[in-house]
Design a protein around this motif. Sequence first.
Motif, mmCIF file in Angstrom:
data_model
loop_
_atom_site.group_PDB
_atom_site.id
_atom_site.type_symbol
_atom_site.label_atom_id
_atom_site.label_comp_id
_atom_site.label_asym_id
_atom_site.label_seq_id
_atom_site.Cartn_x
_atom_site.Cartn_y
_atom_site.Cartn_z
ATOM 1 N N PHE A 27 0.810 -1.220 0.000
ATOM 2 C CA PHE A 27 0.000 0.000 0.000
ATOM 3 C C PHE A 27 0.848 1.277 0.000
ATOM 4 O O PHE A 27 0.382 2.318 -0.450
ATOM 5 C CB PHE A 27 -0.983 -0.022 1.174
ATOM 6 N N SER A 28 2.087 1.173 0.484
ATOM 7 C CA SER A 28 2.957 2.364 0.424
ATOM 8 C C SER A 28 3.298 2.684 -1.031
ATOM 9 O O SER A 28 3.331 3.851 -1.440
ATOM 10 C CB SER A 28 4.221 2.143 1.248
ATOM 11 N N ALA A 29 3.532 1.627 -1.829
ATOM 12 C CA ALA A 29 3.805 1.822 -3.262
ATOM 13 C C ALA A 29 2.577 2.413 -3.952
ATOM 14 O O ALA A 29 2.700 3.300 -4.807
ATOM 15 C CB ALA A 29 4.174 0.499 -3.909
ATOM 16 N N LEU A 30 1.409 1.939 -3.536
ATOM 17 C CA LEU A 30 0.179 2.446 -4.141
ATOM 18 C C LEU A 30 -0.032 3.927 -3.819
ATOM 19 O O LEU A 30 -0.409 4.719 -4.704
ATOM 20 C CB LEU A 30 -1.013 1.618 -3.657
ATOM 21 N N SER A 31 0.223 4.313 -2.561
ATOM 22 C CA SER A 31 0.028 5.733 -2.198
ATOM 23 C C SER A 31 1.037 6.615 -2.927
ATOM 24 O O SER A 31 0.695 7.707 -3.396
ATOM 25 C CB SER A 31 0.122 5.928 -0.690
ATOM 26 N N LEU A 32 2.267 6.107 -3.077
ATOM 27 C CA LEU A 32 3.295 6.845 -3.834
ATOM 28 C C LEU A 32 2.855 7.006 -5.297
ATOM 29 O O LEU A 32 2.962 8.089 -5.893
ATOM 30 C CB LEU A 32 4.615 6.076 -3.756
ATOM 31 N N PRO A 51 -10.068 -9.716 -11.007
ATOM 32 C CA PRO A 51 -9.367 -10.996 -11.171
ATOM 33 C C PRO A 51 -8.057 -10.816 -11.942
ATOM 34 O O PRO A 51 -7.862 -9.807 -12.606
ATOM 35 C CB PRO A 51 -10.366 -11.834 -11.968
ATOM 36 N N GLY A 52 -7.210 -11.797 -11.859
ATOM 37 C CA GLY A 52 -5.935 -11.677 -12.549
ATOM 38 C C GLY A 52 -5.382 -13.040 -12.902
ATOM 39 O O GLY A 52 -5.990 -14.048 -12.580
ATOM 40 N N PRO A 53 -4.264 -13.082 -13.529
ATOM 41 C CA PRO A 53 -3.437 -11.965 -13.987
ATOM 42 C C PRO A 53 -3.945 -11.374 -15.308
ATOM 43 O O PRO A 53 -4.576 -12.072 -16.082
ATOM 44 C CB PRO A 53 -2.073 -12.630 -14.204
ATOM 45 N N GLY A 54 -3.684 -10.087 -15.502
ATOM 46 C CA GLY A 54 -4.065 -9.436 -16.761
ATOM 47 C C GLY A 54 -4.796 -8.125 -16.575
ATOM 48 O O GLY A 54 -4.889 -7.336 -17.523
ATOM 49 N N ALA A 55 -5.326 -7.881 -15.354
ATOM 50 C CA ALA A 55 -6.100 -6.646 -15.153
ATOM 51 C C ALA A 55 -5.199 -5.407 -15.290
ATOM 52 O O ALA A 55 -5.608 -4.397 -15.867
ATOM 53 C CB ALA A 55 -6.757 -6.674 -13.785
ATOM 54 N N GLY A 56 -3.982 -5.505 -14.783
ATOM 55 C CA GLY A 56 -3.040 -4.378 -14.879
ATOM 56 C C GLY A 56 -2.636 -4.097 -16.318
ATOM 57 O O GLY A 56 -2.454 -2.946 -16.713
ATOM 58 N N ILE A 57 -2.517 -5.169 -17.100
ATOM 59 C CA ILE A 57 -2.159 -4.994 -18.525
ATOM 60 C C ILE A 57 -3.339 -4.353 -19.259
ATOM 61 O O ILE A 57 -3.175 -3.444 -20.062
ATOM 62 C CB ILE A 57 -1.814 -6.370 -19.164
ATOM 63 N N GLY A 116 4.820 -3.066 -7.261
ATOM 64 C CA GLY A 116 3.729 -3.443 -6.351
ATOM 65 C C GLY A 116 2.503 -2.554 -6.453
ATOM 66 O O GLY A 116 1.430 -2.932 -5.981
ATOM 67 N N ALA A 117 2.638 -1.378 -7.077
ATOM 68 C CA ALA A 117 1.514 -0.434 -7.118
ATOM 69 C C ALA A 117 0.370 -0.954 -7.991
ATOM 70 O O ALA A 117 -0.795 -0.923 -7.576
ATOM 71 C CB ALA A 117 1.995 0.914 -7.633
ATOM 72 N N ILE A 118 0.717 -1.455 -9.179
ATOM 73 C CA ILE A 118 -0.337 -1.906 -10.110
ATOM 74 C C ILE A 118 -1.062 -3.127 -9.521
ATOM 75 O O ILE A 118 -2.290 -3.175 -9.504
ATOM 76 C CB ILE A 118 0.268 -2.234 -11.498
ATOM 77 N N THR A 119 -0.291 -4.078 -9.009
ATOM 78 C CA THR A 119 -0.896 -5.294 -8.428
ATOM 79 C C THR A 119 -1.815 -4.946 -7.260
ATOM 80 O O THR A 119 -2.940 -5.453 -7.171
ATOM 81 C CB THR A 119 0.221 -6.244 -7.950
ATOM 82 N N THR A 120 -1.336 -4.055 -6.369
ATOM 83 C CA THR A 120 -2.150 -3.679 -5.204
ATOM 84 C C THR A 120 -3.427 -2.979 -5.643
ATOM 85 O O THR A 120 -4.516 -3.271 -5.138
ATOM 86 C CB THR A 120 -1.336 -2.752 -4.280
ATOM 87 N N LEU A 121 -3.293 -2.049 -6.588
ATOM 88 C CA LEU A 121 -4.471 -1.309 -7.067
ATOM 89 C C LEU A 121 -5.491 -2.245 -7.713
ATOM 90 O O LEU A 121 -6.692 -2.179 -7.426
ATOM 91 C CB LEU A 121 -4.030 -0.227 -8.073
ATOM 92 N N MET A 122 -5.019 -3.147 -8.543
ATOM 93 C CA MET A 122 -5.926 -4.013 -9.306
ATOM 94 C C MET A 122 -6.576 -5.101 -8.436
ATOM 95 O O MET A 122 -7.774 -5.316 -8.504
ATOM 96 C CB MET A 122 -5.163 -4.694 -10.456
ATOM 97 N N HIS A 123 -5.752 -5.771 -7.632
ATOM 98 C CA HIS A 123 -6.267 -6.967 -6.959
ATOM 99 C C HIS A 123 -6.655 -6.749 -5.498
ATOM 100 O O HIS A 123 -7.461 -7.501 -4.968
ATOM 101 C CB HIS A 123 -5.249 -8.103 -7.092
#
Lengths: 70, 237
Positions: free
Chosen positions: A7-12, B77-83, B64-71
């Motif tokens: 979540f820190s990466a997401l907030s960044l 569902p994934g994998p593929g939502a970020g793409i 880690g940002a894309i994975t956290t945001l998507m899932h």
Amino acid sequence: LCGPADFSALSLCLTRVAVISATGTTAFVVYKAKELLGRGQKSKKLVERESSSQPELPDREDVKVGLRPA
Amino acid sequence: MGKAVAAGARMCSRLIATEGNRMFFAKKSSMVRRDGILDIKAFVVATILGVAGAIIFVYSFPAGAITTLMHEVLKLPGPGAGIALILGPFIIFFSLLASRIAGKAGAACMTSLSFSLMVAVLVAILNLSIEDKGKFGGIEFFGAAVLCGLIIDFFLHILRGWKASLWKFIMTSCIANTGLLIFYWLLIFPQTAGWVKVSDVPILVVLCLLGGLVVAVTAIFVSKPFAAQKAGGQKGD
């Protein structure tokens, strides 16, 4: 399957996206304002040019009489 | 007598068809000439857009940002939502922009190529931490980006007769995004995140098409001033 959450990466990421969006929006607003100003100046110049190039009305008595109310 | 008339009619129809073909090919060749291939100016514009896109992408999405945001946040569902929603639309946006601004065939491919190369260079030089799942900066990522650019160039060339550029862009963008997603599903994700579940495919394809639609409309809107300037310049010439 989809990796650990960070979540820190997401907030960044969200902060950076907000900064980029703000920059883009500012650039767009500046561009639009410049365009509007330029358009206004152009139309002003056009009006001035038209008024200076218009031929003067003939100074004839019959025309003047025709314009007078009965 | 009847035979002579029939032969005359056949000859006339053949003549009309030949003339029609001649006009069709003349029109086609003039369109190809107008499209043109990448000149130095278009090459520079496409490369700059690709490099800018890569810098923005690497800056905006740390590991880690894309994975956290998507899932985790959107619960997709994934994998593929970020793409489907981030990487694909990102590459497609800059490629469409390059294609519209440069107005030459090959601009989109050049942009996606420079995008992937710049991501690889940034990752290698700055030792950045980015998503491992998407193999960003790797040879597979390079292949995926080039494929996306090739699809965009191919479909923009095929659909160049369409007057409404919005629909042309939407169709091209959706096809390119789907192509990129399928490439990832078949060649990259099996090595990094596993095979996609068949039950997740429909929702991911819908997301992919939505991403393509949104990015095409955005690209048209953003490139409007540049395209208008170009048209004005051509008129002035």
